[in-house]
Structures are given as C-alpha cells and as structure tokens.
Design a protein around this motif. Structure first.
Motif, PDB file in Angstrom:
ATOM      1  N   LYS A  70       0.837  -1.201   0.000  1.00  0.00           N
ATOM      2  CA  LYS A  70       0.000   0.000   0.000  1.00  0.00           C
ATOM      3  C   LYS A  70       0.873   1.252   0.000  1.00  0.00           C
ATOM      4  O   LYS A  70       0.595   2.224  -0.725  1.00  0.00           O
ATOM      5  CB  LYS A  70      -0.922  -0.006   1.215  1.00  0.00           C
ATOM      6  N   SER A  71       1.936   1.239   0.800  1.00  0.00           N
ATOM      7  CA  SER A  71       2.838   2.384   0.846  1.00  0.00           C
ATOM      8  C   SER A  71       3.491   2.627  -0.508  1.00  0.00           C
ATOM      9  O   SER A  71       3.573   3.764  -0.983  1.00  0.00           O
ATOM     10  CB  SER A  71       3.902   2.153   1.921  1.00  0.00           C
ATOM     11  N   ARG A  72       3.954   1.552  -1.151  1.00  0.00           N
ATOM     12  CA  ARG A  72       4.583   1.693  -2.466  1.00  0.00           C
ATOM     13  C   ARG A  72       3.603   2.248  -3.491  1.00  0.00           C
ATOM     14  O   ARG A  72       3.949   3.103  -4.305  1.00  0.00           O
ATOM     15  CB  ARG A  72       5.129   0.348  -2.922  1.00  0.00           C
ATOM     16  N   ALA A  73       2.359   1.748  -3.435  1.00  0.00           N
ATOM     17  CA  ALA A  73       1.356   2.214  -4.396  1.00  0.00           C
ATOM     18  C   ALA A  73       1.023   3.687  -4.170  1.00  0.00           C
ATOM     19  O   ALA A  73       0.929   4.474  -5.117  1.00  0.00           O
ATOM     20  CB  ALA A  73       0.097   1.351  -4.281  1.00  0.00           C
ATOM     21  N   LEU A  74       0.831   4.071  -2.913  1.00  0.00           N
ATOM     22  CA  LEU A  74       0.515   5.470  -2.612  1.00  0.00           C
ATOM     23  C   LEU A  74       1.655   6.398  -3.026  1.00  0.00           C
ATOM     24  O   LEU A  74       1.420   7.495  -3.542  1.00  0.00           O
ATOM     25  CB  LEU A  74       0.241   5.618  -1.109  1.00  0.00           C
ATOM     26  N   ARG A  75       2.868   5.971  -2.828  1.00  0.00           N
ATOM     27  CA  ARG A  75       4.010   6.803  -3.245  1.00  0.00           C
ATOM     28  C   ARG A  75       4.032   6.944  -4.755  1.00  0.00           C
ATOM     29  O   ARG A  75       4.288   8.032  -5.286  1.00  0.00           O
ATOM     30  CB  ARG A  75       5.311   6.177  -2.743  1.00  0.00           C
ATOM     31  N   ALA A  76       3.755   5.855  -5.476  1.00  0.00           N
ATOM     32  CA  ALA A  76       3.726   5.919  -6.939  1.00  0.00           C
ATOM     33  C   ALA A  76       2.608   6.809  -7.440  1.00  0.00           C
ATOM     34  O   ALA A  76       2.716   7.407  -8.523  1.00  0.00           O
ATOM     35  CB  ALA A  76       3.589   4.509  -7.522  1.00  0.00           C
ATOM     36  N   LEU A  77       1.543   6.934  -6.662  1.00  0.00           N
ATOM     37  CA  LEU A  77       0.403   7.768  -7.041  1.00  0.00           C
ATOM     38  C   LEU A  77       0.575   9.221  -6.617  1.00  0.00           C
ATOM     39  O   LEU A  77      -0.343  10.024  -6.769  1.00  0.00           O
ATOM     40  CB  LEU A  77      -0.880   7.200  -6.437  1.00  0.00           C
ATOM     41  N   GLY A  78       1.733   9.553  -6.058  1.00  0.00           N
ATOM     42  CA  GLY A  78       1.998  10.933  -5.651  1.00  0.00           C
ATOM     43  C   GLY A  78       1.340  11.325  -4.351  1.00  0.00           C
ATOM     44  O   GLY A  78       0.997  12.493  -4.164  1.00  0.00           O
ATOM     45  N   ARG A  79       1.197  10.379  -3.442  1.00  0.00           N
ATOM     46  CA  ARG A  79       0.595  10.653  -2.134  1.00  0.00           C
ATOM     47  C   ARG A  79       1.582  10.258  -1.027  1.00  0.00           C
ATOM     48  O   ARG A  79       1.388   9.281  -0.305  1.00  0.00           O
ATOM     49  CB  ARG A  79      -0.722   9.883  -1.999  1.00  0.00           C
ATOM     50  N   PRO A  80       2.708  10.999  -0.911  1.00  0.00           N
ATOM     51  CA  PRO A  80       3.792  10.587  -0.004  1.00  0.00           C
ATOM     52  C   PRO A  80       3.419  10.590   1.470  1.00  0.00           C
ATOM     53  O   PRO A  80       3.930   9.764   2.235  1.00  0.00           O
ATOM     54  CB  PRO A  80       4.908  11.589  -0.306  1.00  0.00           C
ATOM     55  N   GLN A  81       2.554  11.512   1.897  1.00  0.00           N
ATOM     56  CA  GLN A  81       2.195  11.538   3.318  1.00  0.00           C
ATOM     57  C   GLN A  81       1.428  10.287   3.714  1.00  0.00           C
ATOM     58  O   GLN A  81       1.692   9.690   4.762  1.00  0.00           O
ATOM     59  CB  GLN A  81       1.366  12.799   3.614  1.00  0.00           C
ATOM     60  N   GLU A  82       0.475   9.864   2.863  1.00  0.00           N
ATOM     61  CA  GLU A  82      -0.261   8.639   3.148  1.00  0.00           C
ATOM     62  C   GLU A  82       0.657   7.429   3.040  1.00  0.00           C
ATOM     63  O   GLU A  82       0.524   6.456   3.786  1.00  0.00           O
ATOM     64  CB  GLU A  82      -1.433   8.513   2.180  1.00  0.00           C
ATOM     65  N   ALA A  83       1.603   7.483   2.095  1.00  0.00           N
ATOM     66  CA  ALA A  83       2.563   6.393   1.945  1.00  0.00           C
ATOM     67  C   ALA A  83       3.409   6.246   3.202  1.00  0.00           C
ATOM     68  O   ALA A  83       3.691   5.126   3.651  1.00  0.00           O
ATOM     69  CB  ALA A  83       3.457   6.642   0.733  1.00  0.00           C
ATOM     70  N   ALA A  84       3.812   7.383   3.782  1.00  0.00           N
ATOM     71  CA  ALA A  84       4.584   7.334   5.018  1.00  0.00           C
ATOM     72  C   ALA A  84       3.765   6.736   6.151  1.00  0.00           C
ATOM     73  O   ALA A  84       4.279   5.961   6.974  1.00  0.00           O
ATOM     74  CB  ALA A  84       5.063   8.737   5.390  1.00  0.00           C
ATOM     75  N   GLY A  85       2.479   7.079   6.210  1.00  0.00           N
ATOM     76  CA  GLY A  85       1.625   6.518   7.254  1.00  0.00           C
ATOM     77  C   GLY A  85       1.506   5.014   7.138  1.00  0.00           C
ATOM     78  O   GLY A  85       1.570   4.289   8.143  1.00  0.00           O
ATOM     79  N   ALA A  86       1.348   4.514   5.908  1.00  0.00           N
ATOM     80  CA  ALA A  86       1.254   3.064   5.717  1.00  0.00           C
ATOM     81  C   ALA A  86       2.574   2.383   6.052  1.00  0.00           C
ATOM     82  O   ALA A  86       2.596   1.299   6.649  1.00  0.00           O
ATOM     83  CB  ALA A  86       0.852   2.771   4.272  1.00  0.00           C
ATOM     84  N   ALA A  87       3.704   3.015   5.680  1.00  0.00           N
ATOM     85  CA  ALA A  87       5.014   2.435   5.989  1.00  0.00           C
ATOM     86  C   ALA A  87       5.248   2.396   7.488  1.00  0.00           C
ATOM     87  O   ALA A  87       5.812   1.432   8.015  1.00  0.00           O
ATOM     88  CB  ALA A  87       6.109   3.232   5.289  1.00  0.00           C
ATOM     89  N   ARG A  88       4.832   3.434   8.184  1.00  0.00           N
ATOM     90  CA  ARG A  88       4.993   3.445   9.640  1.00  0.00           C
ATOM     91  C   ARG A  88       4.177   2.322  10.278  1.00  0.00           C
ATOM     92  O   ARG A  88       4.636   1.659  11.224  1.00  0.00           O
ATOM     93  CB  ARG A  88       4.564   4.798  10.208  1.00  0.00           C
ATOM     94  N   GLN A  89       2.947   2.098   9.772  1.00  0.00           N
ATOM     95  CA  GLN A  89       2.139   0.995  10.286  1.00  0.00           C
ATOM     96  C   GLN A  89       2.821  -0.337  10.020  1.00  0.00           C
ATOM     97  O   GLN A  89       2.847  -1.221  10.870  1.00  0.00           O
ATOM     98  CB  GLN A  89       0.758   1.005   9.630  1.00  0.00           C
ATOM     99  N   ALA A  90       3.398  -0.469   8.815  1.00  0.00           N
ATOM    100  CA  ALA A  90       4.079  -1.714   8.466  1.00  0.00           C
ATOM    101  C   ALA A  90       5.272  -1.951   9.374  1.00  0.00           C
ATOM    102  O   ALA A  90       5.533  -3.084   9.793  1.00  0.00           O
ATOM    103  CB  ALA A  90       4.532  -1.665   7.005  1.00  0.00           C
ATOM    104  N   PHE A  91       5.986  -0.889   9.696  1.00  0.00           N
ATOM    105  CA  PHE A  91       7.139  -1.015  10.579  1.00  0.00           C
ATOM    106  C   PHE A  91       6.697  -1.494  11.960  1.00  0.00           C
ATOM    107  O   PHE A  91       7.340  -2.353  12.575  1.00  0.00           O
ATOM    108  CB  PHE A  91       7.859   0.329  10.684  1.00  0.00           C
ATOM    109  N   GLY A  92       5.600  -0.962  12.448  1.00  0.00           N
ATOM    110  CA  GLY A  92       5.104  -1.361  13.758  1.00  0.00           C
ATOM    111  C   GLY A  92       4.535  -2.770  13.775  1.00  0.00           C
ATOM    112  O   GLY A  92       4.573  -3.437  14.811  1.00  0.00           O
ATOM    113  N   GLN A  93       3.994  -3.241  12.635  1.00  0.00           N
ATOM    114  CA  GLN A  93       3.375  -4.561  12.580  1.00  0.00           C
ATOM    115  C   GLN A  93       4.358  -5.668  12.217  1.00  0.00           C
ATOM    116  O   GLN A  93       4.046  -6.848  12.371  1.00  0.00           O
ATOM    117  CB  GLN A  93       2.232  -4.556  11.554  1.00  0.00           C
ATOM    118  N   SER A  94       5.566  -5.297  11.736  1.00  0.00           N
ATOM    119  CA  SER A  94       6.543  -6.309  11.322  1.00  0.00           C
ATOM    120  C   SER A  94       7.073  -7.052  12.544  1.00  0.00           C
ATOM    121  O   SER A  94       7.364  -6.449  13.574  1.00  0.00           O
ATOM    122  CB  SER A  94       7.701  -5.652  10.568  1.00  0.00           C
TER     123      SER A  94
END
Length: 462
Positions: A79-103
């Motif tokens: 989801k983070s990669r897709a949001l970043r590719a779509l030009g939505r970096p803030q949402e991409a960062a939020g998804a990456a942060r969630q992924a980091f916490g869930q890993s």
C-alpha cells in the motif's frame, strides 16, 4: 450473519471491483461473475500489479487484503509503495509506519524502514529520510541489505541541499589550563613562584554543530551558506580544586558562533577543486565576549599523478580583541598538503607558514609547522587508526619585556593517535578514541608546557 462472513464478502467485492477495473468491466458484470481470491492470492496479485506499474490496482488489492487481515505487514508495505507511486507521499509514510510497527522480523522491519525513507524523501523531507535510512542500516539482517541502505543514504544526502554535522566529545586531560611545566621562573635575576600556574586535570566537554546550505549555480559551481556553533565546558578534578582553592569551571567556558559564505568550482571529472570562503565569528570566554574575527580562506587542489593529490591554500584573518585592544592582530597563512594513497591507506604531508602582526609583544609572531599523517582505509581487527606527528617552531617578534634582549622562541612536538571502531556503530555513528601528547619547549621556562589529552567521541561512518 456473522462478522467473518460479511468481511469475506466485502473482500470478494473489493477484489472483484479491482479485477474488473483492470479488465475494463462494469461493477454489474463483476457482481454477475464474482471473483474469488484468497488473501495470499490477493497479495501476489498486488505485487504483480506493482511490478507492472499498475499502482491504482495494487492499492485496491492491498486494501482488500487489509480488510481480511488488518495489520498485515506485507499489504501495508505494498500500500505504501502504491501510494508513493500515485503521488501521495504523506499517506505512503503513514502506511510504511504501520508496516514497521506490525513487522515481527528484522527483514520486514528493514524493508518497512526503507519504504518510510522513500516516502519522506518523495515528500520533501530529506532529513527524516536520512534518519530512517540510518535505522534501516542498523536493523539490516545481513551485510548486503545494510550496504543497500548505506548506498541509499549517501544518495539522499548528495541530493539534499543542506547538511547538518554534529560533533560531541569528552576529553579528559592532565593539563586543561595549558600550564607551564614549572611554576617557578627567574625574572631580572630574581626567582619567582606563581602558585596558580600549575597543571590542572579534569575533563573538557565539546559540542559543535555545523549547518551548510548548498546553492547550485551550475553542474560544476555552487555557493555554500554556513552557520556553526561550538561550546566547550570543563570540569576540574578534586585534585585540581585542592591545588587552586576557589577554582571555578565557568571561568574556562568557551563559546563560538560563526557565519560563512563560500564558493566552489570543480573541474571536469573532478580533476581539480577550487574553494573560497569568507567567515565572520564571535568568541566568548567565561560568558563574556572575547573577540570578533573575519577570515578569508582560499584553496586549490588537484590530482598530480594517479594516487597523489595536492592542495595549496591561503588564509587571511583579522581579529579584534574585545578584552585587550592592544592584542588586535592580523594573520596570514600559506600551506601545502600532499596526500598519497596506497590502496585504501593514505599518507599525508602538510606544511604551513604563519605570520601574525600585532602591537602586542605576546601576540606578534612567525611560525612554521610540518605534519605527517598515516591512516588506514580498511579496519584491522575492528580498528581504523590514524597517526599524526607534527613539529612547530614559533619566533616572537620581540622579547616579552624591553630589557629581555633575547626574543622568545618556542618549539612544540605533538603526537596524536585516533582510532575509529566502525564495527561498533549505532545508527551509523561509531565510537572514536583519540590520545594526543604535546610538549612545548621555550627559551623562557614560563612558556614551556606539556600535556596529554584523551578524546572520546562519535563519528559517522557513512
């Protein structure tokens, strides 16, 4: 109807809409011919969509997986990669942060940290991106992935228009005050003793910060706007306090603030590098303004032969003393540095001549200094040492008093060894241990001094 059944139907509908969107079908046809996919199949489809450059489809598929498996680290990363590719970096960062916490394993946390860095970099936050890349390098499960994080860090740093460098160290010393070897001397044929001119032991604490803003003018030229601050504090030992009653740490406090404007020009393929910099600084001692200085530095370096580089430099500095106006001075420096590389090791020779003009007999002087250094570029048993040996001769223009017919002459030998421990780094900062010894002799014993300092600091290894 149970929650699980409703959730599965919702996932199927989302996946059906995703697939029909990719195929150009309508939602009605999707309902008529329902698409069934397991969560694992949806993850694979999302990954394939990302590889095919279909960020919209990948985002829908990833969100579908998250409906059935909330907190799924892989889906959050996609989801983070897709949001970043779509030009939505803030949402991409939020998804990456969630992924980091869930890993739950180092590998997943590593890739989540990389995605966080990429999102921050795309969002115009290179400083935060560098912090996350340092974190990725710290938790990398193997050397290959660590090298990839370091490589990305260096790329982001090279593309960042500003740079912040920090210096923090603790320096134990047996002669913090630079006292002479002996506190007894002869003046006019009479013996004197200065009870406070004795070496005082303790620790020096140093904190420095340098901020540099680079303004490109062309591919080979740029301006550098800089600001720096340095603070030094001391803490005397109980032995020092016994020697000098009433000794206060604050009396030896030093601070400096500087602003600079620089210009750089580089030759084709880095064949040569020219620099110029004008800096203005103010210095404090014991919290009181001590001096204002203006300095101009010029340097030109180039490769002389393969493996051998040379740099010539010139500096002019004028210092206005705010404590004693008589000690205002102007200093000219000329120096040459030669560096020879042998694989990853390097030998350096530095020669410098300095001329300081002043109305004060204690300040006006000429000096010559030569230093030889040797440093390894590859750790040996986890250590990266650098050894420097320097010799300096200083001739003062006049004797300290009119009836002293022999001008003062000092000779100083210094040896320093710095050892970096790169294998013990934390977030890219490794401990550095340094020890230095200096011995100054003079034709007037009051100016002879000797001291040994130990330095404990941190240094960035990438």
């Amino acid at each position: 109807m149970g929650v699980g059944v409703r959730l599965r139907r919702a996932i199927r509908l989302v996946l059906a809409l995703a697939v029909c969107t990719a195929a150009g079908l309508t939602p009605q046809s999707a309902r008529a011919d329902e698409v069934r996919m397991s969560i694992d199949e949806a993850r694979g489809a999302a990954a394939r969509a990302l590889m095919a450059g279909q960020a919209d489809l990948a985002l829908v598929l990833a969100e579908g997986v998250l409906l059935g498996a909330p907190g799924d680290a892989q889906a959050l990363m996609m989801k983070s990669r897709a949001l970043r590719a779509l030009g939505r970096p803030q949402e991409a960062a939020g998804a990456a942060r969630q992924a980091f916490g869930q890993s739950v394993d180092e590998r997943s946390r590593f890739f989540a940290a990389l995605l966080m860095a990429q999102a921050r970099s795309t969002g115009g936050q290179p400083g935060a991106a560098q912090l996350w890349l340092r974190r990725a390098a710290q938790i990398a499960p193997d050397e290959q992935l660590r090298a990839a994080a370091v490589r990305d860090f260096r790329h982001v740093r090279s593309q960042t228009p500003w740079r912040l460098s920090l210096d923090m160290s603790v320096e134990p010393s047996d002669n913090l005050n630079g006292a002479p070897k002996t506190n007894s001397f002869t003046f006019g044929g009479l013996p004197f003793v200065n009870p406070t001119a004795v070496p005082l032991s303790g620790e020096r604490f140093v904190f420095g910060a340098d901020y540099l803003r680079r303004v490109p003018l062309s591919e080979s030229r740029r301006l550098n706007l800089g600001a720096s601050v340095e603070m030094q504090r001391v803490r005397f030992s109980s032995d020092a306090r016994d020697k000098v009653p009433g000794l206060r740490n604050g009396d030896y406090r030093q601070d400096a603030l500087a602003l600079s404007l620089g210009y750089e020009a580089r030759g084709a393929e880095g064949a040569w590098l020219g620099k110029s910099q004008l800096s203005l600084s103010r210095h404090w001692r014991a919290g009181t303004p001590y001096a204002d200085a203006a300095r101009l530095d010029l340097s030109y370096g180039r490769m002389l032969t393969p493996g051998l580089t040379g740099t010539a430099r010139f500096a002019y500095e004028t210092e206005q003393r705010l404590d004693v106006g008589l000690r205002d001075n102007q200093t000219r420096e000329v120096g040459v540095t030669l560096t020879r590389r042998f694989g990853k090791a390097a030998v350096g020779l530095d020669v410098q001549v300095t001329d300081t003009a002043s109305e004060s007999r204690l300040v006006a002087r000429e000096s010559a200094r030569a230093a030889v250094s040797y440093g390894l570029g590859k750790p040996v048993r986890g250590m990266l040492p650098r050894l420097t040996l320097a010799w300096e001769v200083t001739d003062y223009d006049q004797a300290p008093a009119s009836f002293w017919v022999t001008p003062r002459r000092d000779e100083e030998l210094s040896v320093s060894l710095n050892v970096l421990l790169p294998e013990f780094d934390y977030y890219g900062f490794a401990p550095e241990i340094g020890v230095s010894f200096r011995d100054r002799s003079s034709n007037y014993t009051i100016y002879e001094t000797r001291g040994t300092d130990l330095r404990l600091g941190l240094k960035s290894v990438f």
